[in-house]
Enzyme design. Structure first.
Site, PDB file in Angstrom:
ATOM      1  N   HIS A 599       0.857  -1.186   0.000  1.00 37.56           N
ATOM      2  CA  HIS A 599       0.000   0.000   0.000  1.00 37.56           C
ATOM      3  C   HIS A 599       0.896   1.241   0.000  1.00 37.56           C
ATOM      4  O   HIS A 599       2.109   1.153   0.172  1.00 37.56           O
ATOM      5  CB  HIS A 599      -0.894   0.006   1.242  1.00 37.56           C
ATOM      6  CG  HIS A 599      -0.110   0.095   2.521  1.00 37.56           C
ATOM      7  ND1 HIS A 599       0.606  -0.981   3.031  1.00 37.56           N
ATOM      8  CD2 HIS A 599       0.113   1.130   3.380  1.00 37.56           C
ATOM      9  CE1 HIS A 599       1.216  -0.610   4.144  1.00 37.56           C
ATOM     10  NE2 HIS A 599       0.951   0.661   4.376  1.00 37.56           N
ATOM     11  N   ASP A 601       0.865   5.247   1.849  1.00 33.94           N
ATOM     12  CA  ASP A 601       0.274   5.782   3.073  1.00 33.94           C
ATOM     13  C   ASP A 601      -0.617   6.996   2.874  1.00 33.94           C
ATOM     14  O   ASP A 601      -1.339   7.373   3.802  1.00 33.94           O
ATOM     15  CB  ASP A 601       1.385   6.133   4.075  1.00 33.94           C
ATOM     16  CG  ASP A 601       2.000   4.890   4.695  1.00 33.94           C
ATOM     17  OD1 ASP A 601       1.355   3.832   4.639  1.00 33.94           O
ATOM     18  OD2 ASP A 601       3.121   4.978   5.231  1.00 33.94           O
ATOM     19  N   HIS A 671       4.745   0.003  -0.174  1.00 34.83           N
ATOM     20  CA  HIS A 671       5.483  -0.879   0.729  1.00 34.83           C
ATOM     21  C   HIS A 671       4.534  -1.872   1.384  1.00 34.83           C
ATOM     22  O   HIS A 671       3.323  -1.665   1.425  1.00 34.83           O
ATOM     23  CB  HIS A 671       6.219  -0.079   1.809  1.00 34.83           C
ATOM     24  CG  HIS A 671       5.304   0.791   2.637  1.00 34.83           C
ATOM     25  ND1 HIS A 671       4.810   1.994   2.176  1.00 34.83           N
ATOM     26  CD2 HIS A 671       4.774   0.620   3.878  1.00 34.83           C
ATOM     27  CE1 HIS A 671       4.029   2.536   3.084  1.00 34.83           C
ATOM     28  NE2 HIS A 671       3.984   1.710   4.138  1.00 34.83           N
ATOM     29  N   ARG A 681       6.645  -9.607  16.487  1.00 38.01           N
ATOM     30  CA  ARG A 681       7.339  -8.447  15.901  1.00 38.01           C
ATOM     31  C   ARG A 681       6.711  -7.178  16.454  1.00 38.01           C
ATOM     32  O   ARG A 681       5.512  -6.943  16.290  1.00 38.01           O
ATOM     33  CB  ARG A 681       7.209  -8.482  14.379  1.00 38.01           C
ATOM     34  CG  ARG A 681       7.701  -7.238  13.636  1.00 38.01           C
ATOM     35  CD  ARG A 681       7.178  -7.318  12.214  1.00 38.01           C
ATOM     36  NE  ARG A 681       7.687  -6.285  11.328  1.00 38.01           N
ATOM     37  CZ  ARG A 681       7.116  -5.093  11.152  1.00 38.01           C
ATOM     38  NH1 ARG A 681       6.043  -4.756  11.839  1.00 38.01           N
ATOM     39  NH2 ARG A 681       7.632  -4.233  10.294  1.00 38.01           N
TER      40      ARG A 681
END
Length: 767
Positions: A599, A601, A671, A681
């Site tokens: 996508h 941002d 990204h 994570r």
């Protein structure tokens, strides 16, 4: 020493000869020496004279070349080729020597400055010294003009930016003092013309754009004249001197290349690295439209015909020409402007000669124009030409980005990868933003306060059912700290770490331009193992009969989006709803999904159309994004960048404690995140905006809570100190020496040693 004395005597002798120019590099060197000696009056005088001499030298060279072209023209008639060609060349050279000899003292060769000095003058460095000298002499108006002149060409200079802001706050400074003493007339006219054009003020736009075009062509001629100067080849040493024809050809090709690059020089605004594309053709395009809007079809057609000299197959302009011919009548002759015809014909002739030298003499050439016809380029060079154009464009963007960068505001931070290394633009990776200890503190915060389901738009697993998503906002962290649910220092560290990241990104990408937080989110993604059960309630009115039908409905119940991934599902019907019992298999092997799909941002990616649409529901106000990693003890979860097609991966970033990846939020940086296949994570996701009205309001409340807590802590510490003082006064026992160290030690974590962890304390205090 003798040579310096000789040069000083030379400058002194020249100063006594009115009308003669003293070499500007000598004046500049003396001016800097006076500046360093704090002799402000002499420094200001010498630096002004150096600028005057530099301008006079350029003017003399331009004037002499123009005069000698008139006095000693090259003959066009027949004759012996050496006499016909080289005879006039010798006569032109003699004319130039006489002309420059009359203007320059002691000889033209004395005015050949070093490359470093020439670069200083091109960057307007003397004005940097001048503004300080004038300020010390209390000549405020001249100081402001010098500062502004330097800053226009060096907008990334942080110290000068601060000086300009100080001048703006001074009561004795007038607005008209901020004037560019080296202003380019064509740029002033062009920007004014474009402003009128954008405001639909076409009459005013036409006047300014015509002025800009005239001044630009004049500046182009000045630049071309200066290209005929000495052969600048200081850095290249050749074992064998070239022969007569090789030397003539090499110098001539250098002059031709210089002339071709002049269009970039006039098309580059002071302070910018990249030139405005199609600067001359764009004038004609704008003028064509403006003349048409005011009903002057004759001049509109003339501008359209002139534009077609650059782009003869441009379909919209060809349609315009057809329209103008119909309106004016077929019998009306429509021709391009003569000065534009001359410009194009001369440029094409020079390009043809240059490409011959590239093909046969081993020369290289970066063509500055986008309109160069394909047929002009030799067949064996066309592919290389396209590659060079792309490479030049990328290098220009990369250079422009580097020039805009500011210094990093914290010591110890390293730039691990920049845009060039990441095969893109506006991308960077910093390391050592956090210490190992700080990462552990923030990870402890995620375990204590991260809420399953606190995902984006309140969805439990917003991107994939194979991972559990947990999130914590800065306000939620502060509220938990206020209630005593988490360590106050950890919540404070979340605010400080995100603010440190903001300062780093702002300084690197937009020095001097404020970045505001748009949203801050401490997020963890954990790979799901085994099976997890969920209960889904669906209204009876949906008449659910099967899983696919159920999942195709739009629902406010976020877990419904998980149903396609459930391995087992059964339901029973109640009076008001269907209750679905779902078991989700957490199998990680063979996963094809991503932890976060590709996508951008601040826009909606359209891979098929190779576009990214800046429209809701995208967060169009976001300008920069950042991810500050806290750990690397997991599998997968790396960040990757792609082309707009969302498929071609251009760069990858592997998480580690204290690593900050930052990038602009637009279509240039699509990204995603690889699947987290094992472990947990955690990272701080950060988004920034230049728009104050879109600043994160929760952060303001969080900072207020932090300040309130700090005041309460100070009051508590004060009461403790007063209690200690009263106790010591009432006791007859002598004070214990070690008791005085306890308040300082309470700031440390239990079991820590201040000698072993000085960096941790400094890292926290530096905010």
């Amino acid at each position: 020493m003798a040579s310096l004395l000789c040069l000083s005597l030379l400058a002194a002798a020249a100063a006594t000869s009115p009308g003669r120019l003293v070499p500007y590099d000598l004046l500049y060197a003396d001016g800097v020496r006076a500046y360093l000696a704090r002799d402000w009056a002499r420094a200001a005088e010498l630096l002004q004279r150096a600028l005057h001499s530099y301008a006079g030298l350029r003017a003399a060279r331009r004037a002499c070349r123009a005069a000698c072209a008139r006095e000693e023209p090259f003959p066009a008639g027949p004759g012996r080729w050496e006499a016909a060609l080289l005879g006039p060349v010798l006569q032109r050279a003699g004319c130039l020597q006489r002309c420059l000899g009359r203007r320059l003292l002691p000889a033209p060769s004395a005015h050949r400055a070093s490359r470093a000095v020439r670069r200083d003058f091109e960057r307007r460095e003397p004005y940097n010294y001048l503004q300080v000298a004038f300020f010390q002499l209390k000549k405020l108006d001249q100081a402001v003009s010098a500062a502004h002149t330097f800053f226009v060409a060096n907008p990334q200079h942080l110290q000068m930016r601060e000086d300009i802001e100080k001048y703006q706050r001074m009561s004795g400074v007038k607005s008209n003092s901020f004037r560019d003493l080296e202003a380019m007339p064509h740029w002033e006219a062009y920007e004014a013309g474009v402003q009128h054009y954008d405001a639909d003020e076409y009459v005013l736009a036409m006047a300014k754009l015509e002025e800009s075009l005239t001044e630009a062509l004049s500046a182009l001629e000045d630049c071309r004249a200066l290209c005929e100067g000495p052969w600048e080849d200081e850095d290249e040493e050749k074992d064998m001197q070239p022969g007569l024809y090789e030397a003539i050809a090499a110098h001539y090709i250098q002059v031709l290349k210089c002339r071709q690059q002049c269009v970039l020089e006039i098309a580059t605004k002071p302070g910018r690295i990249s030139a405005t594309e199609d600067f001359i053709p764009s004038h004609l395009d704008l003028l064509q439209f403006a003349y048409n809007q005011v009903g002057n079809q004759t001049l509109a057609a003339e501008c359209a015909a002139s534009y077609l000299l650059f782009y003869p197959t441009d379909e919209p302009m060809l349609e315009k020409m057809k329209q103008y011919r119909t309106e004016l009548g077929e019998d009306t002759a429509v021709t391009a402007r003569q000065n534009i015809q001359h410009y194009v014909q001369r440029s094409l002739m020079e390009k043809k000669l240059i490409y011959y030298s590239v093909e046969h003499l081993g020369e290289t050439f970066n063509d500055p124009d986008l309109w160069t016809p394909d047929e002009l380029i030799p067949e064996n060079l066309k592919e290389k030409y396209r590659e060079d154009q792309e490479k030049q464009k990328e290098e220009t963007l990369d250079m422009e980005e580097r020039e805009k960068r500011g210094p990093l505001p914290f010591e110890g931070i390293a730039v691990t990868m920049d845009s060039h290394q990441m095969n893109g633009t506006q991308r960077v990776v910093f390391d050592r933003v956090l210490t190992e200890s700080e990462c552990k503190d923030l990870l402890r915060l995620t375990k204590a306060a991260g809420e399953a389901g606190d995902g984006y738009r309140a969805r439990r697993s917003p991107h994939t059912p194979h991972e559990r998503f947990e999130g914590l906002t800065v306000l939620k962290a502060m509220q938990l700290a206020q209630n005593g649910d988490v360590d106050w220092r950890d919540a404070k560290l979340l605010l400080q770490a995100s603010e440190k990241s903001r300062k780093i990104i702002e300084s690197y990408f937009t020095p001097g331009k404020k970045l505001h937080f748009s949203f801050t989110h401490l997020v963890c993604r954990t790979a799901v193992d085994g099976k997890e059960s969920f209960i889904l309630l669906v209204p009876v009115s949906w008449r659910v009969s099967s899983v696919p039908a159920m999942c195709s409905q739009e629902t406010v119940f976020c877990l419904l989006s998980l149903c396609p991934f459930f391995s087992d599902l059964f339901f029973l019907e109640t009076e008001n709803s269907h209750i679905h019992f779902c078991n989700f298999s957490g199998q990680q092997e063979g996963r094809m999904d991503l932890s976060h799909p590709v996508h951008a941002d601040n826009c909606l990616l359209d891979p098929e159309g190779q576009e990214c649409w800046k429209e809701p529901p995208a967060y169009v106000y976001r300008d920069y994004s950042g991810i500050l990693y806290l750990n690397d003890d997991f599998q997968g979860g790396g960040l990757f960048f792609t082309e707009v097609d969302t498929v071609t991966v251009t760069a990858e970033v592997h998480p580690k404690c204290g690593r900050l990846v930052a990038f602009s939020s637009g279509k240039e940086n699509p990204h995603g995140v690889w699947a987290v296949s094992r472990g947990r994570r955690c990272a701080i996701a950060l988004w920034y905006t230049h728009s104050r009205e879109h600043a994160e309001q929760e952060r303001v409340k969080a900072e207020e809570l932090m300040e309130q807590k700090a005041v309460e802590q100070d009051q508590l510490d004060g009461e403790k100190r007063r209690g200690t003082d009263r106790s010591s006064r009432s006791s007859s026992e002598p004070p214990v020496h070690n008791s005085g160290t306890k308040p300082a030690n309470r700031r440390q974590k239990s079991g820590s040693d201040s000698k072993q962890h000085p960096k941790v304390l400094r890292a926290r205090d530096e905010f």
